[in-house]
Motif scaffolding. Sequence first.
Motif, PDB file in Angstrom:
ATOM      1  N   SER A  38      38.514  34.786  40.970  1.00  0.00           N
ATOM      2  CA  SER A  38      37.278  35.476  41.347  1.00  0.00           C
ATOM      3  C   SER A  38      36.251  35.437  40.228  1.00  0.00           C
ATOM      4  CB  SER A  38      37.571  36.912  41.754  1.00  0.00           C
ATOM      5  OG  SER A  38      38.044  37.655  40.648  1.00  0.00           O
ATOM      6  N   GLN A  39      36.679  35.532  38.983  1.00  0.00           N
ATOM      7  CA  GLN A  39      35.736  35.532  37.864  1.00  0.00           C
ATOM      8  C   GLN A  39      35.158  34.153  37.620  1.00  0.00           C
ATOM      9  OE1 GLN A  39      37.906  37.218  34.603  1.00  0.00           O
ATOM     10  NE2 GLN A  39      37.844  39.276  35.434  1.00  0.00           N
ATOM     11  N   GLU A  40      35.982  33.126  37.709  1.00  0.00           N
ATOM     12  CA  GLU A  40      35.524  31.774  37.415  1.00  0.00           C
ATOM     13  C   GLU A  40      34.581  31.237  38.477  1.00  0.00           C
ATOM     14  OE1 GLU A  40      39.090  29.521  36.977  1.00  0.00           O
ATOM     15  OE2 GLU A  40      39.632  30.494  35.084  1.00  0.00           O
ATOM     16  N   ASN A  41      34.839  31.540  39.727  1.00  0.00           N
ATOM     17  CA  ASN A  41      34.083  30.938  40.818  1.00  0.00           C
ATOM     18  C   ASN A  41      33.164  31.907  41.541  1.00  0.00           C
ATOM     19  OD1 ASN A  41      35.374  28.445  40.368  1.00  0.00           O
ATOM     20  ND2 ASN A  41      37.139  29.141  41.521  1.00  0.00           N
ATOM     21  N   ASN A  42      33.088  33.153  41.067  1.00  0.00           N
ATOM     22  CA  ASN A  42      32.243  34.159  41.699  1.00  0.00           C
ATOM     23  C   ASN A  42      32.494  34.211  43.204  1.00  0.00           C
ATOM     24  OD1 ASN A  42      30.385  36.237  41.657  1.00  0.00           O
ATOM     25  ND2 ASN A  42      28.653  34.873  42.007  1.00  0.00           N
ATOM     26  N   GLN A  43      33.763  34.350  43.563  1.00  0.00           N
ATOM     27  CA  GLN A  43      34.166  34.336  44.960  1.00  0.00           C
ATOM     28  C   GLN A  43      34.568  35.726  45.436  1.00  0.00           C
ATOM     29  OE1 GLN A  43      37.433  31.609  44.910  1.00  0.00           O
ATOM     30  NE2 GLN A  43      36.127  29.828  45.190  1.00  0.00           N
ATOM     31  N   VAL A  44      34.498  35.893  46.735  1.00  0.00           N
ATOM     32  CA  VAL A  44      35.048  37.085  47.369  1.00  0.00           C
ATOM     33  C   VAL A  44      36.496  36.755  47.702  1.00  0.00           C
ATOM     34  CG1 VAL A  44      34.956  38.581  49.387  1.00  0.00           C
ATOM     35  CG2 VAL A  44      32.842  37.774  48.323  1.00  0.00           C
ATOM     36  N   LEU A  45      37.410  37.580  47.234  1.00  0.00           N
ATOM     37  CA  LEU A  45      38.828  37.336  47.465  1.00  0.00           C
ATOM     38  C   LEU A  45      39.332  38.166  48.628  1.00  0.00           C
ATOM     39  CD1 LEU A  45      40.259  37.380  43.852  1.00  0.00           C
ATOM     40  CD2 LEU A  45      39.793  35.416  45.290  1.00  0.00           C
ATOM     41  N   ILE A  46      40.202  37.576  49.407  1.00  0.00           N
ATOM     42  CA  ILE A  46      40.932  38.311  50.433  1.00  0.00           C
ATOM     43  C   ILE A  46      42.380  38.296  49.964  1.00  0.00           C
ATOM     44  CG2 ILE A  46      41.640  38.392  52.842  1.00  0.00           C
ATOM     45  CD1 ILE A  46      39.064  36.853  53.505  1.00  0.00           C
ATOM     46  N   ILE A  47      42.844  39.451  49.502  1.00  0.00           N
ATOM     47  CA  ILE A  47      44.190  39.543  48.944  1.00  0.00           C
ATOM     48  C   ILE A  47      44.899  40.764  49.509  1.00  0.00           C
ATOM     49  CG2 ILE A  47      43.622  38.310  46.834  1.00  0.00           C
ATOM     50  CD1 ILE A  47      43.426  40.996  45.386  1.00  0.00           C
ATOM     51  N   THR A  48      46.199  40.772  49.348  1.00  0.00           N
ATOM     52  CA  THR A  48      46.983  41.912  49.805  1.00  0.00           C
ATOM     53  C   THR A  48      46.918  43.027  48.766  1.00  0.00           C
ATOM     54  OG1 THR A  48      49.024  41.187  48.742  1.00  0.00           O
ATOM     55  CG2 THR A  48      48.591  40.352  50.989  1.00  0.00           C
ATOM     56  N   VAL A  49      47.284  44.216  49.188  1.00  0.00           N
ATOM     57  CA  VAL A  49      47.332  45.341  48.247  1.00  0.00           C
ATOM     58  C   VAL A  49      48.341  45.040  47.141  1.00  0.00           C
ATOM     59  CG1 VAL A  49      47.849  47.799  47.992  1.00  0.00           C
ATOM     60  CG2 VAL A  49      46.648  46.994  50.024  1.00  0.00           C
ATOM     61  N   HIS A  50      49.449  44.421  47.504  1.00  0.00           N
ATOM     62  CA  HIS A  50      50.456  44.080  46.491  1.00  0.00           C
ATOM     63  C   HIS A  50      49.887  43.134  45.440  1.00  0.00           C
ATOM     64  CE1 HIS A  50      53.908  46.056  48.299  1.00  0.00           C
ATOM     65  NE2 HIS A  50      53.505  45.631  49.466  1.00  0.00           N
ATOM     66  N   GLN A  51      49.101  42.154  45.862  1.00  0.00           N
ATOM     67  CA  GLN A  51      48.503  41.214  44.918  1.00  0.00           C
ATOM     68  C   GLN A  51      47.450  41.871  44.034  1.00  0.00           C
ATOM     69  OE1 GLN A  51      47.415  38.327  47.969  1.00  0.00           O
ATOM     70  NE2 GLN A  51      48.432  36.764  46.742  1.00  0.00           N
ATOM     71  N   SER A  52      46.895  42.972  44.481  1.00  0.00           N
ATOM     72  CA  SER A  52      45.824  43.624  43.725  1.00  0.00           C
ATOM     73  C   SER A  52      46.332  44.514  42.601  1.00  0.00           C
ATOM     74  CB  SER A  52      44.937  44.446  44.663  1.00  0.00           C
ATOM     75  OG  SER A  52      45.600  45.622  45.073  1.00  0.00           O
TER      76      SER A  52
END
Length: 129
Positions: A38-52
């Motif tokens: 997300s930091q390198e590509n300035n992207q919106v991430l769709i991730i699970t709560v576990h991944q967060s």
Amino acid sequence: MLMHKVNFICCLCCIYSFCYVLNILEYTALAKNVDQISQENNQVLIITVHQSKGLEFDTVFIAGMCEEEFPSYFSLRDNKLEEEKRLFYVALTRAKNRLFISWFSKDSYNNTKTHSQFIDLLPSEYLVS
């Protein structure tokens, strides 16, 4: 504690392309180093709560906060809500500045849905309808 108001958006969700959703879920499940992505590509991430876990973001959107979704049907059925509450807390505390929580009023079978009971646990001074 999050010092900003939480905006609640009740929306009716329709998913038209199951294949597209599967692609997103596959990418999400395989994603590693999501904070770097997300930091390198300035992207919106769709991730699970576990991944967060362990990560923070300026803005967080928690989608699908309905009963039988979060907490899950099985957690409700088996009266095992503590782990689900912990996961909700993890999701809430990933937001540094803004947190948006949404739920849907009808599912894909046109069944009426209600917002998650966990939303009722939040202090009212942080809620905006």
